[in-house]
Write a protein that holds these residues in place. Structure first.
Motif, PDB file in Angstrom:
ATOM      1  N   PRO A  46       0.746  -1.128   0.169  1.00  0.00           N
ATOM      2  CA  PRO A  46      -0.141   0.526  -0.214  1.00  0.00           C
ATOM      3  C   PRO A  46       0.464   1.176   0.070  1.00  0.00           C
ATOM      4  N   ILE A  47      -0.026   2.587  -0.635  1.00  0.00           N
ATOM      5  CA  ILE A  47       1.040   3.461  -0.950  1.00  0.00           C
ATOM      6  C   ILE A  47       1.406   4.197   0.830  1.00  0.00           C
ATOM      7  N   GLY A  48       2.707   4.468   1.147  1.00  0.00           N
ATOM      8  CA  GLY A  48       2.747   4.793   2.219  1.00  0.00           C
ATOM      9  C   GLY A  48       3.336   3.620   3.275  1.00  0.00           C
ATOM     10  N   TYR A  49       2.825   2.331   3.059  1.00  0.00           N
ATOM     11  CA  TYR A  49       3.207   1.643   3.721  1.00  0.00           C
ATOM     12  C   TYR A  49       5.199   1.388   4.106  1.00  0.00           C
ATOM     13  N   LEU A  50       6.259   1.233   2.465  1.00  0.00           N
ATOM     14  CA  LEU A  50       7.509   1.265   2.915  1.00  0.00           C
ATOM     15  C   LEU A  50       7.956   3.094   2.711  1.00  0.00           C
ATOM     16  N   GLY A  51       7.276   4.224   2.911  1.00  0.00           N
ATOM     17  CA  GLY A  51       7.320   4.759   2.579  1.00  0.00           C
ATOM     18  C   GLY A  51       6.913   6.064   1.031  1.00  0.00           C
ATOM     19  N   THR A  52       6.978   6.788   0.955  1.00  0.00           N
ATOM     20  CA  THR A  52       6.721   7.874   0.504  1.00  0.00           C
ATOM     21  C   THR A  52       7.511   8.580  -0.302  1.00  0.00           C
ATOM     22  N   ALA A  53       8.032   9.187  -1.823  1.00  0.00           N
ATOM     23  CA  ALA A  53       9.217   9.719  -2.424  1.00  0.00           C
ATOM     24  C   ALA A  53       9.675  10.600  -1.811  1.00  0.00           C
ATOM     25  N   THR A  54       9.472  10.567  -0.765  1.00  0.00           N
ATOM     26  CA  THR A  54      10.749  11.406   0.282  1.00  0.00           C
ATOM     27  C   THR A  54      11.950  10.340   0.647  1.00  0.00           C
ATOM     28  N   ASP A  55      11.146   9.592   1.209  1.00  0.00           N
ATOM     29  CA  ASP A  55      12.103   8.494   2.362  1.00  0.00           C
ATOM     30  C   ASP A  55      12.444   7.070   1.857  1.00  0.00           C
ATOM     31  N   LEU A  56      11.579   6.555   0.228  1.00  0.00           N
ATOM     32  CA  LEU A  56      11.095   5.475   0.480  1.00  0.00           C
ATOM     33  C   LEU A  56      12.415   5.064   0.270  1.00  0.00           C
ATOM     34  N   ALA A  57      13.482   5.776  -0.484  1.00  0.00           N
ATOM     35  CA  ALA A  57      14.925   4.200  -0.509  1.00  0.00           C
ATOM     36  C   ALA A  57      15.370   4.546   0.166  1.00  0.00           C
ATOM     37  N   GLY A  58      15.455   5.371   0.811  1.00  0.00           N
ATOM     38  CA  GLY A  58      16.472   5.318   3.035  1.00  0.00           C
ATOM     39  C   GLY A  58      15.421   3.355   4.250  1.00  0.00           C
ATOM     40  N   ARG A  59      14.446   3.619   3.320  1.00  0.00           N
ATOM     41  CA  ARG A  59      13.165   2.749   4.232  1.00  0.00           C
ATOM     42  C   ARG A  59      13.925   0.614   3.394  1.00  0.00           C
TER      43      ARG A  59
END
Length: 297
Positions: A46-59
């Motif tokens: 789901p969108i937001g579960y693994l992060g958003t456009a600002t923090d996805l890569a780091g998570r």
């Protein structure tokens, strides 16, 4: 088979787009479990579960993004238009993922909503798409694919139990009417009356993504007899751990090898939140990864 990478997905832990239940584990816990089991990547969930456009890569904890579900009601022209902004939001998150080249770039996985609640037309209770509706349906799928390509992503279409593109015949029709690559899901095809090994070989030129899951037709038959819906089938274990259902897993791996498939293989074991413990889900996904390793993948 170095041109294949293996991922897992949040749905294997009961976390998926069409469930309103609280996630049974945090994204960090899931990422750690998947990475620890030796996977290369993960689907978005789901969108937001693994992060958003600002923090996805780091998570992502070093994992690559393999793909992610993009659900649109292709059978409903007005509903389709209304949901296109959600597709764009999903692609915004994709754009924030760590860069991956060629076949390992993340795949928008086009799913179909607004379809029959029941499933498995071989069981006789899902109506399918009326012949006169196919042209419009396929045109909207094609438009979605082109929209993804404009953003730099090559999409795939996911056939699925309980939707208008469910049986092998449905898949053949969609492939005829569009140029969209297929996300071949072994479990959904198996339970819809298809042969995943044959399909991998016959559709090799159109397969752009592979979901490997097992299926148990005995559980399916009982669910159909009970009038259960697709979610209940998931909750009952209709998608079994690899090796515990009827999927010819060695045959699937051989077909991938023989056809020269390149790209992601995403292991999934769809389940509902709360039906199995977190500990069991983690153990199952580690065991599933080991099954493929034993077969050289």
């Amino acid at each position: 088979m170095r041109m294949i990478k293996v991922a897992n997905a949040p749905v294997s832990f009961g976390v998926f787009e069409l469930s309103d239940a609280p996630p049974p584990l945090t994204a960090a816990e899931m990422v750690a479990a998947i990475a620890g089991a030796g996977y290369d990547g993960i689907d978005l969930g789901p969108i937001g579960y693994l992060g958003t456009a600002t923090d996805l890569a780091g998570r992502l904890g070093g994992l690559l993004l393999a793909g992610g579900w993009a659900d649109l009601p292709y059978g409903d022209p007005d509903g389709f238009r209304a949901k296109l902004p959600e597709l764009d939001a999903t692609l915004d998150v994709f754009a924030a993922a760590p860069a991956a080249d060629g076949p390992f770039a993340p795949r928008p996985t086009l799913g179909c909503s607004g379809s029959p609640e029941r499933f498995a037309r071989p069981g006789g209770n899902a109506p399918g798409l009326a012949p006169g509706d196919w042209a419009g349906y396929a045109a909207r799928v094609q438009e979605t694919a082109d929209r993804c390509r404009e953003r730099g992503f090559e999409p795939v279409f996911h056939h699925h139990l309980g939707t208008y593109v469910e049986t092998p015949q449905d898949v053949e029709r969609l492939l005829e009417l569009t140029d969209v690559p297929l996300c071949l899901d072994t479990g959904h095809l198996l339970l819809a009356g298809g042969d995943p090994v044959t399909a991998l070989r016959d559709w090799a030129g159109r397969v752009g993504h592979v979901h490997v899951k097992d299926g148990d037709t005995k559980i399916l038959d009982q669910a159909l007899a009970d009038g259960a819906d697709l979610r209940e089938l998931m909750g009952r274990g209709g998608f079994a751990p690899l090796g515990e259902g009827e999927l010819d897993l060695p045959g699937v791996v051989a077909a991938l090898r023989d056809t020269g498939y390149q790209g992601w293989v995403v292991i999934e074991q769809d389940t509902l939140p709360g039906r199995r413990s977190v500990e069991r889900n983690i153990a199952d996904q580690a065991a599933n990864r080991d099954k493929l390793k034993e077969l050289g993948l």
